[in-house]
Design a protein around this motif. Structure first.
Motif, short mmCIF file in Angstrom:
data_model
loop_
_atom_site.label_atom_id
_atom_site.label_comp_id
_atom_site.label_asym_id
_atom_site.label_seq_id
_atom_site.Cartn_x
_atom_site.Cartn_y
_atom_site.Cartn_z
N PRO A 294 0.80 -1.24 0.00
CA PRO A 294 0.00 0.00 0.00
C PRO A 294 0.82 1.28 0.00
O PRO A 294 0.37 2.31 -0.53
N ILE A 295 2.01 1.24 0.59
CA ILE A 295 2.84 2.46 0.61
C ILE A 295 3.10 2.97 -0.80
O ILE A 295 3.16 4.18 -1.03
N PHE A 296 3.26 2.06 -1.77
CA PHE A 296 3.55 2.47 -3.14
C PHE A 296 2.29 2.73 -3.96
O PHE A 296 2.38 2.99 -5.16
N ASN A 297 1.14 2.68 -3.30
CA ASN A 297 -0.12 2.83 -4.03
C ASN A 297 -1.07 3.79 -3.34
O ASN A 297 -2.28 3.73 -3.55
N SER A 298 -0.52 4.72 -2.54
CA SER A 298 -1.39 5.57 -1.72
C SER A 298 -1.09 7.06 -1.80
O SER A 298 -1.93 7.87 -1.37
N TYR A 299 0.06 7.47 -2.32
CA TYR A 299 0.48 8.87 -2.19
C TYR A 299 0.84 9.47 -3.55
O TYR A 299 1.97 9.93 -3.75
N HIS A 300 -0.10 9.51 -4.47
CA HIS A 300 0.23 9.93 -5.82
C HIS A 300 -0.16 11.37 -6.13
O HIS A 300 0.29 11.92 -7.13
N SER A 301 -0.97 12.00 -5.30
CA SER A 301 -1.18 13.43 -5.45
C SER A 301 -0.09 14.15 -4.66
O SER A 301 0.46 13.60 -3.70
N GLU A 302 0.20 15.39 -5.05
CA GLU A 302 1.29 16.09 -4.36
C GLU A 302 0.94 16.38 -2.91
O GLU A 302 1.81 16.30 -2.03
N SER A 303 -0.32 16.67 -2.63
CA SER A 303 -0.67 16.96 -1.24
C SER A 303 -0.49 15.73 -0.36
O SER A 303 0.05 15.82 0.76
N GLU A 304 -0.90 14.57 -0.86
CA GLU A 304 -0.71 13.34 -0.08
C GLU A 304 0.77 13.00 0.06
O GLU A 304 1.22 12.56 1.13
N MET A 305 1.54 13.22 -1.00
CA MET A 305 2.97 12.93 -0.95
C MET A 305 3.67 13.86 0.04
O MET A 305 4.52 13.44 0.83
N LEU A 306 3.31 15.14 0.00
CA LEU A 306 3.91 16.11 0.92
C LEU A 306 3.65 15.70 2.36
O LEU A 306 4.56 15.72 3.20
N ARG A 307 2.44 15.31 2.65
CA ARG A 307 2.10 14.91 4.02
C ARG A 307 2.83 13.64 4.43
O ARG A 307 3.23 13.49 5.59
N TYR A 308 2.99 12.72 3.50
CA TYR A 308 3.71 11.49 3.82
C TYR A 308 5.18 11.79 4.14
O TYR A 308 5.72 11.31 5.14
N ILE A 309 5.81 12.62 3.31
CA ILE A 309 7.20 13.01 3.57
C ILE A 309 7.32 13.68 4.93
O ILE A 309 8.23 13.36 5.72
N LYS A 310 6.42 14.60 5.21
CA LYS A 310 6.48 15.33 6.48
C LYS A 310 6.18 14.41 7.67
O LYS A 310 6.74 14.60 8.76
N SER A 311 5.32 13.43 7.48
CA SER A 311 5.01 12.51 8.58
C SER A 311 6.24 11.71 8.97
O SER A 311 6.46 11.43 10.16
N LEU A 312 7.05 11.34 7.99
CA LEU A 312 8.28 10.61 8.30
C LEU A 312 9.33 11.55 8.87
O LEU A 312 10.04 11.20 9.83
N GLU A 313 9.45 12.74 8.30
CA GLU A 313 10.44 13.71 8.80
C GLU A 313 10.21 14.02 10.28
O GLU A 313 11.17 14.16 11.05
N SER A 314 8.94 14.09 10.69
CA SER A 314 8.63 14.48 12.07
C SER A 314 9.06 13.43 13.08
O SER A 314 9.12 13.72 14.29
#
Length: 957
Positions: free
Chosen positions: A474-494
């Motif tokens: 699912p990780i490779f099939n869930s974050y294809h819009s930029e807003s979702e991708m941005l939030r995913y990156i930030k969730s890991l960064e935090s």
């Protein structure tokens, strides 16, 4: 007084303590000036007699103007050279939020897993993507580049071979030249024979232990090696494949047709070419080899609360611990670039990546048809992205016309190689066709490109068309819009602690400021968009930068010349030893194979010596942590006939400027050896002394330490070596781009200048600091370290010190005595997380200790905050010693404390929630919460899960 001539100094931004703070610290130390402190710390006999001769320091604005001029000298042509390097489109959400984000690039290697869960997840994603695409069971978290990954694979398969008499590594002639170059370097010390031969069953003789395949081949061809692989395995011969990761979305993965190991470069997954690097290599293998994999592996385990957690698995394989028994001398991986590649896979997903690969393949097929329409012979019947076009004696004319149109191709013996990439457009194909048409006295109008595009035939044989799924998690099939991708990156960064949060006081690792201005040019296309094999007249900006950096670093180190090829500190060590080896061989003294290494040495030293084919002899240290000169002399004289070198770190890994260093160098030289100095602690030398002045013959520099390249969560790094005059002829050369003389050793890394694009960072640091700034930085680093030492004395024992009781730029805190009440050094490391700090270096170079290095970039306020935390922890230990706290149920043993634990409805622990989460007042204003509780290391090693598991799979494990 008028301020009309005032110009702000960059050094005032780089160095942490303000002038008044420095005076307070000096007063606390009982000295009147920083120079008085230096006189007490650095032996007078090794101090330089005159200032460094460097250009006047530039302001930040002045530097950016200068480097823009250099960048503009580079010509960014459309590059179709291929050979493992391709232009890419870096998704903006990844460039801005990862590559250009200090929350990602200032992190340290994730040894402290509880405050590194974000990058550990991103690296696990990388491993999963690589494993899926290669069709193999397990992958590691990246290596340095494709060529060195191939060399690591060769050595792993050689060590694991069933027929111990076998010594031949069979290599297809159709391999990247830079890979062959590095394979030859690594093979030489171990007596491995690189045999170039067609990969047919007849060549699988009894002396072969493994075979190496490029897939697709260097010229672009695709072949089916299934039968060859079967025949090899029948003879206990293993198969190593170097694969193009992007092509594996369309081609049958090597793991499905018999490969035991697959290596390659993930650069095509959204990482700029950067004139050769940095890029993350990948390494995947069968389950049977998972405990032999070089480098780092991220694994799944659980935390103290039973929740999902990640860690670096099998850490005891690291060369710091295994030393001369290490299976690899990998120190710096390419974590930041692997993270970028993993996010690229997440952002595009399986469909998006396949669409990119299919478009590349379609454009290649279109170009193939068009060139054949013009009457050219194209020799590759099966291909992914690369054509080989026969032009005969028209190579010169074609090259000239291509350059007129700002196109670079790969030229070889009457043929032209053209490799299509992600950035290629239909209009680009038109331009290429126009160039080839002109050589035939034709025009673009003679080819119906749109008509050809409508009727393209397959270029991949049916037997090699991929049918298996990949990137199904699912990780490779869930974050294809930029807003979702941005939030995913930030969730890991935090979830990760970086220099954005607090100082990272790691001894030997020098986590200093990576200034924004130093980083800005890194993503300019005139640095990022160049192919490492581009014609030299297109790279004059890079050449000027590299030549000036060579001059500056030679002046700083006291050496004659630098080599920028090694792309990590460990590679620098290895390169330096191989240069010494070549020097001895040139004097008919190739039998010299004894390397003396002090017991206090950095852990990579014996690992590198072993990889260079040397026999390690350990030299004792005395009770003060210094090299035992009498023992050194005895060992040097005992092995005088075969003495190759001494590897010495200066100041020592114990944080001491040893008074006898000049004598030590003289002893080695008197017995026929060379002195290799480990530059890990160069931050205590710059402007005050130098390896050349002391008497060393070669030294590597960790540009990712002393010279401000960020650590990137475990890479990138650069480890250039400097050498004295008599070693200059032996500096590493390169098969494609000559960078040394005929006597130079073969390549140690894939690209001629290693990870060239990040040299811009160190260039910026030196240009803006100048002589005065660099020297001041060294002095402040020593001041900061001695201030911490003075503040902590009385609370902790400092293990070693110099003749006047001073440390160099780092110190070792002895925590072994706390074991009497059940408190381990790891407990202190975990408890520091509750105070918002990354632990100092744990149990290195002495077990049960903490090695602290503050660097010059930290202010007095930050140093005090760190000292306050350690003093408070010492009080918590004292409570256990006094019986006021239980030896097992105490705040240290349960550390770190997550927000979930502290805010739970039930709280049964014998200390308060306040004590757990907010032990000092400053934390109420700025609290970093570890995202998981203490990680279960042993579970992670027992059950090795190295790719993203489903919930069901994790529950079963």
């Amino acid at each position: 007084m008028s301020n009309v001539f005032y110009q702000e100094k960059f050094q005032d931004r780089h160095n942490g303590p303000r002038a008044e703070e420095a005076q307070e610290m000096l007063a606390f130390l009982g000295v009147s000036s920083v120079d008085e402190l230096i006189e007490q710390t650095v032996p007078s006999q090794i101090r330089l007699k005159k200032p460094l001769a460097l250009p006047e320091a530039l302001s930040e604005k002045g530097y950016l103007a200068k480097v823009k001029q250099l960048a503009d000298k580079n010509k960014v042509f459309k590059s179709y050279i291929g050979q493992g390097y391709y232009d890419v489109t870096v998704p903006g959400v990844i460039q801005r939020n990862v590559l250009e984000n200090p929350g990602w690039y200032t992190q340290y290697t994730p040894y402290q897993a509880e405050i590194a869960q974000g990058r550990l997840q991103a690296l696990l994603n990388f491993q999963t993507a690589v494993s899926d695409l290669t069709g193999l069971d397990v992958a590691n978290a990246s290596l340095l580049d494709e060529a060195t990954a191939a060399a690591e694979a060769m050595f792993m398969l050689y060590s694991a071979r069933k027929n111990k008499a076998a010594h031949v590594f069979l290599v297809t002639p159709n391999v990247y030249p830079q890979t062959l170059d590095v394979l030859q370097t690594r093979a030489t010390p171990f007596g491995v024979e690189i045999r170039m031969a067609d990969l047919v069953e007849a060549n699988l003789t009894d002396d072969v232990f493994a075979a190496f395949i490029q897939y697709p081949a260097a010229d672009g061809t695709i072949s089916d090696f299934t039968n060859f692989s079967t025949a090899a395995h029948a003879k206990n011969i293993t198969i190593c494949v170097a694969a193009d990761l992007l092509s594996l979305t369309l081609l049958t993965p090597p793991g499905e047709w018999g490969a035991d190991v697959v290596v390659g470069n993930s650069q095509r997954f959204g990482v700029p070419m950067g004139f050769g690097g940095p890029h993350a290599a990948f390494f995947a293998t069968k389950d049977a080899f998972k405990r032999n994999i070089p480098g780092r592996i991220i694994g799944v385990t659980s935390d103290a609360n039973g929740d999902y957690a990640l860690r670096m698995a099998l850490q005891t394989r690291e060369q710091h611990i295994r030393r001369d028994k290490a299976s690899s001398n990998i120190c710096t991986a390419q974590a930041l670039l692997a993270i970028m590649a993993s996010f690229y896979a997440v952002y595009h997903g399986p469909k998006g990546i396949k669409n990119i690969a299919s478009r590349i393949n379609d454009l290649t097929k279109l170009l193939d048809q068009a060139l054949q329409e013009l009457g050219y012979e194209q020799t590759n019947s099966a291909y992914f992205d690369t054509l080989r076009v026969v032009v005969g004696d028209q190579v010169g004319a074609l090259k000239g016309e291509a350059l007129n149109n700002e196109l670079n191709f790969f030229y070889s013996e009457g043929t032209v190689g053209i490799s299509i990439d992600e950035t290629t457009t239909f209009e680009d194909i038109q331009t290429i066709v126009k160039v080839f048409a002109k050589i035939k006295a034709k025009s673009l109008n003679d080819v119906d490109l749109k008509g050809l595009a409508a009727e393209l035939s397959s270029s991949i044989p049916e037997s090699l068309v991929r049918t298996s799924d990949y990137l199904t998690h699912p990780i490779f099939n869930s974050y294809h819009s930029e807003s979702e991708m941005l939030r995913y990156i930030k969730s890991l960064e935090s979830k990760d602690l970086s220099l954005c949060h607090s100082m990272i006081p790691l001894g030997s690792c020098t986590m200093k400021l990576n200034a924004t201005t130093e980083m800005v040019p890194l993503t300019w296309v005139h640095f990022g968009g160049l192919h490492p094999f581009a014609p030299v007249d297109q790279t004059s900006g890079y050449m000027q930068l590299i030549n000036e950096l060579n001059d500056w670093l030679s002046e700083i180190t006291g050496f004659a010349k630098m080599s920028f090829q090694p792309n990590s500190g460990a590679q620098g060590e290895y390169a330096g030893l191989m240069v010494i080896r070549a020097y001895h061989e040139s004097r008919s003294e190739g039998h010299r194979n004894i390397c003396l290494i002090p017991a206090s040495a950095h852990g990579t030293n014996p690992a590198s010596a072993s990889m260079a084919g040397l026999k390690v002899v350990v030299v004792k240290c005395d009770e003060l942590g210094n090299i035992d000169v009498a023992d050194l002399r005895a060992r040097a004289e005992e092995h005088a006939e075969n003495l190759n070198s001494l590897m010495v770190t200066y100041p020592s890994t114990h944080g001491v400027f040893e008074e006898s260093i000049i004598e030590i160098c003289e002893i080695i030289h008197a017995n026929g050896g060379q002195v290799y100095m480990d530059g890990a602690n160069m931050n205590a030398q710059v402007g005050l002394t130098s390896p050349g002045f002391i008497g060393a013959d070669v030294c590597h520099l960790n540009l990712h330490k002393t010279f401000c390249i960020p650590h990137g969560g475990g890479g990138p790094g650069m480890g250039p070596i400097g050498v004295v005059e008599h070693l200059v002829p032996f500096l590493p050369n390169h098969e494609v781009v000559a960078v040394s003389g005929e006597e130079g050793i073969s390549a140690v890394s894939a690209a001629p200048f290693g990870s060239a694009s990040i040299l811009t960072i160190s260039y910026a640091y030196i240009a803006m600091m100048g002589t005065e700034g660099l020297t001041a930085a060294t002095k402040i680093a020593i001041l900061n370290a001695n201030y911490i030492k003075a503040r902590l004395e009385g609370h902790y024992s400092v293990l070693y010190a110099g003749a006047n009781g001073r440390c160099a730029h780092e110190m070792i805190l002895d925590c072994r005595g706390f074991k009497n009440v059940g408190i381990e050094v790891a407990d202190i490391a975990k408890r520091l997380m509750d105070y918002g700090f990354h632990a100092p270096t744990v149990s290195f170079p002495v077990a049960g200790t903490l090695m602290v290095e503050p660097t010059e970039s930290e202010s007095k306020a930050e140093l005090d905050r760190f000292c306050d935390a350690l003093i408070a922890i010492r009080a918590e230990i004292a409570a256990v010693e006094a019986g006021e706290a239980d030896q097992k149920e105490n705040v240290l043993k349960h550390a770190p404390h997550t927000a979930e634990v502290v805010t739970a409805d039930e709280w049964s622990r014998p200390y308060s929630r306040q004590t757990a989460a907010y032990p000092l007042p400053y934390l109420k204003a700025n609290k970093f919460w570890p995202s998981v509780g203490r990680v279960n290391d042993s579970q992670g090693d027992r059950t090795l899960i190295c790719s993203c598991p489903s919930i069901e799979e994790y529950a079963e494990a």
